[in-house]
Design a protein around this motif. Structure first.
Motif, PDB file in Angstrom:
ATOM      1  N   GLU A  47       0.828  -1.209   0.000  1.00 51.46           N
ATOM      2  CA  GLU A  47       0.000   0.000   0.000  1.00 51.46           C
ATOM      3  C   GLU A  47       0.862   1.260   0.000  1.00 51.46           C
ATOM      4  OE1 GLU A  47      -0.101  -1.500   4.355  1.00 51.46           O
ATOM      5  OE2 GLU A  47      -0.142  -2.396   2.366  1.00 51.46           O
ATOM      6  N   SER A  48       2.045   1.204   0.613  1.00 55.11           N
ATOM      7  CA  SER A  48       2.956   2.358   0.579  1.00 55.11           C
ATOM      8  C   SER A  48       3.536   2.544  -0.818  1.00 55.11           C
ATOM      9  CB  SER A  48       4.098   2.169   1.577  1.00 55.11           C
ATOM     10  OG  SER A  48       3.607   2.188   2.888  1.00 55.11           O
ATOM     11  N   ILE A  49       3.920   1.446  -1.431  1.00 56.80           N
ATOM     12  CA  ILE A  49       4.468   1.508  -2.793  1.00 56.80           C
ATOM     13  C   ILE A  49       3.395   2.005  -3.758  1.00 56.80           C
ATOM     14  CG2 ILE A  49       5.466   0.150  -4.675  1.00 56.80           C
ATOM     15  CD1 ILE A  49       6.643  -1.695  -2.381  1.00 56.80           C
ATOM     16  N   ALA A  50       2.183   1.477  -3.625  1.00 60.17           N
ATOM     17  CA  ALA A  50       1.078   1.912  -4.486  1.00 60.17           C
ATOM     18  C   ALA A  50       0.775   3.390  -4.267  1.00 60.17           C
ATOM     19  CB  ALA A  50      -0.168   1.059  -4.213  1.00 60.17           C
ATOM     20  N   GLY A  51       0.825   3.848  -3.017  1.00 60.93           N
ATOM     21  CA  GLY A  51       0.576   5.258  -2.732  1.00 60.93           C
ATOM     22  C   GLY A  51       1.599   6.163  -3.386  1.00 60.93           C
ATOM     23  N   ASN A  52       2.864   5.781  -3.312  1.00 57.01           N
ATOM     24  CA  ASN A  52       3.902   6.589  -3.962  1.00 57.01           C
ATOM     25  C   ASN A  52       3.733   6.575  -5.481  1.00 57.01           C
ATOM     26  OD1 ASN A  52       5.204   7.101  -1.440  1.00 57.01           O
ATOM     27  ND2 ASN A  52       7.145   7.204  -2.533  1.00 57.01           N
ATOM     28  N   PHE A  53       3.386   5.419  -6.032  1.00 60.29           N
ATOM     29  CA  PHE A  53       3.181   5.328  -7.475  1.00 60.29           C
ATOM     30  C   PHE A  53       2.024   6.236  -7.893  1.00 60.29           C
ATOM     31  CE2 PHE A  53       1.976   3.510 -11.539  1.00 60.29           C
ATOM     32  CZ  PHE A  53       3.208   3.285 -12.136  1.00 60.29           C
ATOM     33  N   ALA A  54       0.928   6.187  -7.144  1.00 59.32           N
ATOM     34  CA  ALA A  54      -0.217   7.055  -7.443  1.00 59.32           C
ATOM     35  C   ALA A  54       0.171   8.523  -7.319  1.00 59.32           C
ATOM     36  CB  ALA A  54      -1.380   6.729  -6.497  1.00 59.32           C
ATOM     37  N   ALA A  55       1.014   8.855  -6.337  1.00 59.32           N
ATOM     38  CA  ALA A  55       1.459  10.246  -6.176  1.00 59.32           C
ATOM     39  C   ALA A  55       2.236  10.708  -7.404  1.00 59.32           C
ATOM     40  CB  ALA A  55       2.314  10.381  -4.917  1.00 59.32           C
ATOM     41  N   LYS A  56       3.108   9.861  -7.919  1.00 59.37           N
ATOM     42  CA  LYS A  56       3.888  10.227  -9.110  1.00 59.37           C
ATOM     43  C   LYS A  56       2.970  10.453 -10.307  1.00 59.37           C
ATOM     44  CE  LYS A  56       8.049   7.810  -7.632  1.00 59.37           C
ATOM     45  NZ  LYS A  56       9.373   8.055  -8.173  1.00 59.37           N
ATOM     46  N   GLU A  57       1.975   9.598 -10.456  1.00 56.14           N
ATOM     47  CA  GLU A  57       1.002   9.768 -11.545  1.00 56.14           C
ATOM     48  C   GLU A  57       0.201  11.057 -11.365  1.00 56.14           C
ATOM     49  OE1 GLU A  57       0.313   7.969 -14.301  1.00 56.14           O
ATOM     50  OE2 GLU A  57       1.692   6.306 -13.964  1.00 56.14           O
TER      51      GLU A  57
END
Length: 126
Positions: A47-57
């Motif tokens: 969920e942390s990795i997904a959150g950072n990925f979503a932030a970059k997008e």
């Protein structure tokens, strides 16, 4: 202070889990060393990795280009001592930010059991 743009992104956490299992170099291709260290300190929680990925997008959408002219590693999303996301820019994205007189990039990240979501706001000089 002016707003250049806003962006939002949502991602399924299990999609990130699958890509992490299928593509061992996913982290190295999309995240900075400092971000990977943050993930390591947090037991590589998907969920942390997904959150950072979503932030970059979300940031790429707020810039208005999507991911064109720079890559995801040009965006770094870390946390301050209270857990607030902090954004750093590098390489081509840093140049784009200079061109647009970007003063600050704000981002907020959240997740539920199944989804991670992030929104961003890009503030420029007057």
């Amino acid at each position: 202070m002016n707003i250049l743009g806003i962006g939002i992104d949502i991602i399924e956490i299990d999609r990130i889990e699958k890509v992490l299992k299928r593509t061992p170099r996913f982290l190295e291709r999309n995240f900075t060393e400092k971000e990977i260290e943050y993930f390591k300190e947090n037991n590589f929680r998907s969920e942390s990795i997904a959150g950072n990925f979503a932030a970059k997008e979300a940031i790429s959408k707020a810039i208005g280009t999507g991911i064109r002219g720079f890559n995801l590693k040009d965006i770094e999303v870390l946390r301050d001592h209270l857990g607030k996301p902090i954004v750093n820019t590098y390489n081509n994205l840093k140049e784009i930010c200079i061109k647009y007189s970007v003063k600050e990039i704000k981002v907020s990240i959240s997740h539920s059991e199944n989804y991670a979501v992030a929104n961003s706001l890009i503030i420029t000089e007057d």
